[in-house]
Design an enzyme around this catalytic site. Structure first.
Site, PDB file in Angstrom:
ATOM      1  N   GLY A   2     -20.594 -78.417  -2.778  1.00  0.00           N
ATOM      2  CA  GLY A   2     -19.263 -77.816  -2.893  1.00  0.00           C
ATOM      3  C   GLY A   2     -18.225 -78.618  -2.140  1.00  0.00           C
ATOM      4  O   GLY A   2     -17.376 -78.063  -1.436  1.00  0.00           O
ATOM      5  N   ASN A   4     -15.705 -80.666  -3.082  1.00  0.00           N
ATOM      6  CA  ASN A   4     -14.433 -81.131  -3.649  1.00  0.00           C
ATOM      7  C   ASN A   4     -13.237 -80.251  -3.316  1.00  0.00           C
ATOM      8  O   ASN A   4     -12.111 -80.600  -3.642  1.00  0.00           O
ATOM      9  CB  ASN A   4     -14.552 -81.274  -5.170  1.00  0.00           C
ATOM     10  CG  ASN A   4     -14.891 -79.978  -5.864  1.00  0.00           C
ATOM     11  OD1 ASN A   4     -16.047 -79.554  -5.808  1.00  0.00           O
ATOM     12  ND2 ASN A   4     -13.931 -79.347  -6.517  1.00  0.00           N
ATOM     13  N   GLY A   8     -15.302 -77.326   2.088  1.00  0.00           N
ATOM     14  CA  GLY A   8     -16.171 -78.445   1.759  1.00  0.00           C
ATOM     15  C   GLY A   8     -15.438 -79.767   1.864  1.00  0.00           C
ATOM     16  O   GLY A   8     -15.918 -80.724   2.498  1.00  0.00           O
ATOM     17  N   TYR A 154     -22.870 -60.422  -3.724  1.00  0.00           N
ATOM     18  CA  TYR A 154     -22.388 -61.480  -2.829  1.00  0.00           C
ATOM     19  C   TYR A 154     -22.946 -61.281  -1.421  1.00  0.00           C
ATOM     20  O   TYR A 154     -23.452 -62.217  -0.792  1.00  0.00           O
ATOM     21  CB  TYR A 154     -20.863 -61.492  -2.783  1.00  0.00           C
ATOM     22  CG  TYR A 154     -20.299 -62.480  -1.792  1.00  0.00           C
ATOM     23  CD1 TYR A 154     -20.385 -63.848  -2.013  1.00  0.00           C
ATOM     24  CD2 TYR A 154     -19.687 -62.046  -0.608  1.00  0.00           C
ATOM     25  CE1 TYR A 154     -19.881 -64.761  -1.102  1.00  0.00           C
ATOM     26  CE2 TYR A 154     -19.187 -62.955   0.307  1.00  0.00           C
ATOM     27  CZ  TYR A 154     -19.281 -64.304   0.067  1.00  0.00           C
ATOM     28  OH  TYR A 154     -18.786 -65.208   0.983  1.00  0.00           O
TER      29      TYR A 154
END
Length: 263
Positions: A2, A4, A8, A154
């Site tokens: 992750g 990008n 991250g 989640y």
């Protein structure tokens, strides 16, 4: 993973500044390439690797490519995640959030362990694992009659991140390895992760609850990656060792052993 956007991308910048060569793992290679350009990474200090954590075939292919191109790993930062999505499935049929946030991040370190240096680290970005999220190893993917809720799923996936980090620490210790495994809570941050949330709830969160900007949110990741000495299996928050909720503290180890065996 992750790498990008959000914390991250911020972590990539910090690790490059610290002297690391970084492999940016991202589902969208073009977005990761743009992120590298935006951060003006020095030539030869980073590259992009396609990785879709919701497809274990992609996880295996990425690890094979890292083995072929880099050959060794000092640090694995498990950062990617999805949050509060509709009820969807991964390529292998797992519920999307447990499949992406936990199972993808369970498979990747297992595949990369032969490459990880003996003083290396596996750092897993978790969360507070809210009480609404509980791990049910009898129906992890909500496929056997368990009622699905986006936030419950989640919360389960984030609790799984914490228990995974503890379970990996146990396994590494038993194997006589010095590789360190820890997890962390980055804070409640305004990032693209909120895109699946209820609009009204998201507005309230952004207005009154979100407590960190992206650089602040990434700071505990940097601490977990670079601090000189941390306890094995530790859970970190605000750049220090913290205590998760009772279920994730898992004093007797039974929850992490059950999740590990099932995973």
């Amino acid at each position: 993973t992750g790498a990008n956007s959000g914390i991250g991308a911020e972590s990539v910048k910090a690790l490059i500044d610290a002297g690391c060569y970084v492999v940016l793992c991202a589902r969208d290679e073009s977005a990761a390439e743009r992120a590298l350009l935006d951060m003006e990474a020095p030539t030869g200090r980073a590259r992009v690797q396609r990785l879709d954590l919701a497809d274990l075939t992609s996880v295996k292919a990425a690890c094979d490519e890292i083995a072929a191109k880099e050959g060794r790993v000092s640090l694995l930062l498990n950062n990617a995640g999805v949050m509060a999505t509709p009820q969807l499935q991964t390529a292998q049929g797992f519920e999307l959030q447990i499949g992406t946030n936990h199972l993808g991040h369970f498979a990747m370190p297992r595949l990369l362990l032969p490459l990880i240096e003996d003083d290396g680290r596996v750092v897993t970005v978790a969360a507070t694992a809210p009480p609404m999220g509980s791990i049910d190893t009898r129906d992890l993917s909500f496929s056997r009659g368990r009622k699905y809720s986006p936030w419950g799923a989640y919360g389960q996936s984030k609790a799984a991140n914490i228990l995974f980090a503890k379970g990996l620490a146990d396994e590494l210790k038993a194997a006589g390895s010095n590789i360190l495994s820890v997890s962390l809570h980055p804070g409640v941050i305004r990032t693209p992760l909120w895109r699946h949330g209820n609009r009204a709830l998201t507005w309230v969160l952004h207005k009154f609850i979100l407590d960190k900007d992206v650089p602040q949110g990434a700071s505990t990741s940097h601490y977990a990656c670079l601090a000189d000495s941390l306890p094995a299996g530790a859970y970190l928050s605000d750049c220090s060792v913290a205590t998760p909720n009772e279920a994730c503290e898992d004093v007797d180890g039974s929850a992490r052993r059950a999740l590990w065996a099932l995973s």
